[in-house]
Design a protein around this motif. Structure first.
Motif, PDB file in Angstrom:
ATOM      1  N   LEU A  68     -73.198 -26.483  -0.150  1.00  0.00           N
ATOM      2  CA  LEU A  68     -72.644 -26.016  -1.425  1.00  0.00           C
ATOM      3  C   LEU A  68     -72.979 -26.926  -2.606  1.00  0.00           C
ATOM      4  N   GLY A  69     -73.644 -28.048  -2.332  1.00  0.00           N
ATOM      5  CA  GLY A  69     -74.050 -28.936  -3.418  1.00  0.00           C
ATOM      6  C   GLY A  69     -73.156 -30.161  -3.521  1.00  0.00           C
ATOM      7  N   ASP A  70     -73.735 -31.264  -3.973  1.00  0.00           N
ATOM      8  CA  ASP A  70     -73.001 -32.526  -4.066  1.00  0.00           C
ATOM      9  C   ASP A  70     -71.884 -32.492  -5.104  1.00  0.00           C
ATOM     10  N   ASP A  71     -71.979 -31.546  -6.039  1.00  0.00           N
ATOM     11  CA  ASP A  71     -70.967 -31.492  -7.097  1.00  0.00           C
ATOM     12  C   ASP A  71     -69.757 -30.639  -6.726  1.00  0.00           C
ATOM     13  N   ILE A  72     -69.703 -30.169  -5.461  1.00  0.00           N
ATOM     14  CA  ILE A  72     -68.565 -29.363  -5.023  1.00  0.00           C
ATOM     15  C   ILE A  72     -67.278 -30.180  -5.119  1.00  0.00           C
ATOM     16  N   ASN A  73     -66.201 -29.546  -5.554  1.00  0.00           N
ATOM     17  CA  ASN A  73     -64.919 -30.235  -5.734  1.00  0.00           C
ATOM     18  C   ASN A  73     -64.222 -30.375  -4.382  1.00  0.00           C
ATOM     19  N   GLN A  74     -64.550 -31.437  -3.671  1.00  0.00           N
ATOM     20  CA  GLN A  74     -64.027 -31.595  -2.316  1.00  0.00           C
ATOM     21  C   GLN A  74     -62.545 -31.913  -2.292  1.00  0.00           C
ATOM     22  N   ASN A  75     -62.051 -32.625  -3.264  1.00  0.00           N
ATOM     23  CA  ASN A  75     -60.612 -32.905  -3.310  1.00  0.00           C
ATOM     24  C   ASN A  75     -59.805 -31.626  -3.436  1.00  0.00           C
ATOM     25  N   LEU A  76     -60.298 -30.690  -4.234  1.00  0.00           N
ATOM     26  CA  LEU A  76     -59.561 -29.444  -4.447  1.00  0.00           C
ATOM     27  C   LEU A  76     -59.551 -28.579  -3.188  1.00  0.00           C
ATOM     28  N   TYR A  77     -60.698 -28.484  -2.507  1.00  0.00           N
ATOM     29  CA  TYR A  77     -60.676 -27.677  -1.278  1.00  0.00           C
ATOM     30  C   TYR A  77     -59.847 -28.351  -0.195  1.00  0.00           C
ATOM     31  N   MET A  78     -59.731 -29.687  -0.233  1.00  0.00           N
ATOM     32  CA  MET A  78     -58.851 -30.373   0.713  1.00  0.00           C
ATOM     33  C   MET A  78     -57.384 -30.022   0.427  1.00  0.00           C
ATOM     34  N   ILE A  79     -57.011 -29.932  -0.839  1.00  0.00           N
ATOM     35  CA  ILE A  79     -55.644 -29.533  -1.193  1.00  0.00           C
ATOM     36  C   ILE A  79     -55.355 -28.134  -0.666  1.00  0.00           C
ATOM     37  N   MET A  80     -56.309 -27.224  -0.874  1.00  0.00           N
ATOM     38  CA  MET A  80     -56.157 -25.854  -0.380  1.00  0.00           C
ATOM     39  C   MET A  80     -56.067 -25.827   1.145  1.00  0.00           C
ATOM     40  N   ALA A  81     -56.943 -26.593   1.814  1.00  0.00           N
ATOM     41  CA  ALA A  81     -56.984 -26.597   3.280  1.00  0.00           C
ATOM     42  C   ALA A  81     -55.700 -27.158   3.871  1.00  0.00           C
ATOM     43  N   LEU A  82     -55.233 -28.277   3.326  1.00  0.00           N
ATOM     44  CA  LEU A  82     -54.028 -28.920   3.856  1.00  0.00           C
ATOM     45  C   LEU A  82     -52.790 -28.086   3.569  1.00  0.00           C
ATOM     46  N   GLY A  83     -52.755 -27.424   2.414  1.00  0.00           N
ATOM     47  CA  GLY A  83     -51.644 -26.516   2.123  1.00  0.00           C
ATOM     48  C   GLY A  83     -51.620 -25.345   3.091  1.00  0.00           C
ATOM     49  N   PHE A  84     -52.800 -24.769   3.359  1.00  0.00           N
ATOM     50  CA  PHE A  84     -52.911 -23.674   4.320  1.00  0.00           C
ATOM     51  C   PHE A  84     -52.458 -24.127   5.703  1.00  0.00           C
ATOM     52  N   SER A  85     -52.906 -25.325   6.115  1.00  0.00           N
ATOM     53  CA  SER A  85     -52.520 -25.862   7.417  1.00  0.00           C
ATOM     54  C   SER A  85     -51.015 -26.064   7.513  1.00  0.00           C
ATOM     55  N   ALA A  86     -50.409 -26.591   6.457  1.00  0.00           N
ATOM     56  CA  ALA A  86     -48.965 -26.826   6.458  1.00  0.00           C
ATOM     57  C   ALA A  86     -48.193 -25.525   6.635  1.00  0.00           C
ATOM     58  N   VAL A  87     -48.615 -24.481   5.917  1.00  0.00           N
ATOM     59  CA  VAL A  87     -47.939 -23.182   6.014  1.00  0.00           C
ATOM     60  C   VAL A  87     -48.065 -22.610   7.420  1.00  0.00           C
ATOM     61  N   VAL A  88     -49.277 -22.670   7.984  1.00  0.00           N
ATOM     62  CA  VAL A  88     -49.523 -22.125   9.326  1.00  0.00           C
ATOM     63  C   VAL A  88     -48.686 -22.850  10.368  1.00  0.00           C
ATOM     64  N   LEU A  89     -48.652 -24.178  10.309  1.00  0.00           N
ATOM     65  CA  LEU A  89     -47.940 -24.961  11.316  1.00  0.00           C
ATOM     66  C   LEU A  89     -46.428 -24.807  11.205  1.00  0.00           C
ATOM     67  N   ILE A  90     -45.899 -24.795  10.000  1.00  0.00           N
ATOM     68  CA  ILE A  90     -44.451 -24.636   9.828  1.00  0.00           C
ATOM     69  C   ILE A  90     -44.027 -23.229  10.225  1.00  0.00           C
ATOM     70  N   ALA A  91     -44.847 -22.222   9.886  1.00  0.00           N
ATOM     71  CA  ALA A  91     -44.557 -20.848  10.314  1.00  0.00           C
ATOM     72  C   ALA A  91     -44.580 -20.745  11.831  1.00  0.00           C
ATOM     73  N   ALA A  92     -45.558 -21.400  12.469  1.00  0.00           N
ATOM     74  CA  ALA A  92     -45.642 -21.381  13.936  1.00  0.00           C
ATOM     75  C   ALA A  92     -44.412 -22.024  14.560  1.00  0.00           C
ATOM     76  N   SER A  93     -43.889 -23.051  13.903  1.00  0.00           N
ATOM     77  CA  SER A  93     -42.692 -23.724  14.409  1.00  0.00           C
ATOM     78  C   SER A  93     -41.503 -22.767  14.453  1.00  0.00           C
ATOM     79  N   PHE A  94     -41.324 -21.990  13.392  1.00  0.00           N
ATOM     80  CA  PHE A  94     -40.192 -21.060  13.351  1.00  0.00           C
ATOM     81  C   PHE A  94     -40.415 -19.855  14.263  1.00  0.00           C
ATOM     82  N   ILE A  95     -41.676 -19.393  14.355  1.00  0.00           N
ATOM     83  CA  ILE A  95     -41.977 -18.243  15.213  1.00  0.00           C
ATOM     84  C   ILE A  95     -41.714 -18.581  16.678  1.00  0.00           C
TER      85      ILE A  95
END
Length: 287
Positions: A173-200
């Motif tokens: 995707l190129g060296d100028d890709i905003n890696q910090n931002l996609y990490m925020i998105m990825a970690l937020g997605f992971s948090a939601v999935v894991l906490i939802a799995a805990s309650f399920i």
């Protein structure tokens, strides 16, 4: 400076394993919820350090890939530590850092030398020795839990793919890709999935998990955020075939004293040799 930062990264990886082990020692349930909290605090780390909030659609693919891999790695490493040896779990998980190293060789066309081939052979020998004991004059395979093996395999794949996504994203995707931002998105997605799995799955007592796990998850999340932030930075400076074997060796060296002195794990002579060979293997993979 880059090799000092590499040492700091290995130290933070070892600290993660220690905090995960301390949680298991204090709480017998809540692996999904605890892992979700780790993801949340790691996301907070990246929110604090991020300076570029420009969003683009191409961030979705690495965010999804890293988020799923991170969720698998975090929760199943916690569960593997719970039902198996910390030292052996850390040793085998450290080998998962060879996944991005091979990605560097195959996709980025980094060089393959004789030392890497020898290192791979030694890794196989190391795994064999660390899982065997000598009892009553006969060498017999040490019993391992099937659950531990399954958790370890899933955690291994997840952990290896996390680093692979980080390494290959700028390549595609190129060296100028905003890696910090996609990490925020990825970690937020992971948090939601894991906490939802805990309650399920209803696998946690929310009150006790928060009381015991919150401080440890905060520490582990900060350590993890630091690891990923430094990995993104160092990926630009060090070849994958060098960086990830060094991190693997560093993790083994740093976690082993904790397993001996705090966990009071006992190892046979063959297992000691296996751990030493494991360290030599990942060092050879670095040469």
């Amino acid at each position: 400076m880059k090799y000092f930062l590499l040492f700091v990264t290995a130290l933070l990886i070892a600290f993660q394993k220690v905090t995960q082990d301390r949680y298991n020692a204090k709480c017998s349930s809540g692996a999904f919820f605890f892992s979700g909290m780790i993801s949340f605090f790691a996301m907070c780390f990246f929110i604090v350090v991020n300076r570029n909030w420009t969003w683009s659609i191409e961030l979705l693919l690495p965010a999804l890939g890293f988020g799923l891999s991170y969720a698998a790695a975090t929760v199943f490493v916690v569960m593997a530590i719970k039902c198996g040896s910390l030292a052996k779990t850390a040793l085998i998980m450290s080998y998962s850092l060879l996944v991005p190293a091979f990605a560097g060789l195959i996709i980025l066309h980094e060089q393959l030398g004789i030392t890497m081939i020898v290192g791979l052979v030694l890794l196989v020998v190391s795994l064999w020795l660390t899982n065997y004991r000598k009892e009553n004059g006969e060498q017999t395979k040490e019993r391992v839990s099937l659950k531990w093996v399954i958790f370890l395999i899933i955690g291994f794949v997840g952990n290896g793919m996390c680093s692979t996504v980080q390494k290959l994203t700028p390549h595609f995707l190129g060296d100028d890709i905003n890696q910090n931002l996609y990490m925020i998105m990825a970690l937020g997605f992971s948090a939601v999935v894991l906490i939802a799995a805990s309650f399920i799955t209803k696998e946690t007592d929310l009150k006790s998990t928060l009381r015991v796990g919150m401080p440890l998850a905060l520490l582990c999340g900060v350590f993890n955020g630091g690891v990923n932030y430094l990995a993104i930075f160092l990926n630009r400076l060090i070849a994958a075939s060098v960086m990830f074997p060094v991190l693997a060796a560093g993790e083994i060296i740093l976690i082993f004293p904790y397993s001996l002195l705090v966990r009071k794990e006992k190892f046979t002579f063959a297992q000691w040799i296996g751990f030493i060979i494991g360290v030599l293997a990942v060092i050879l993979l670095n040469l």
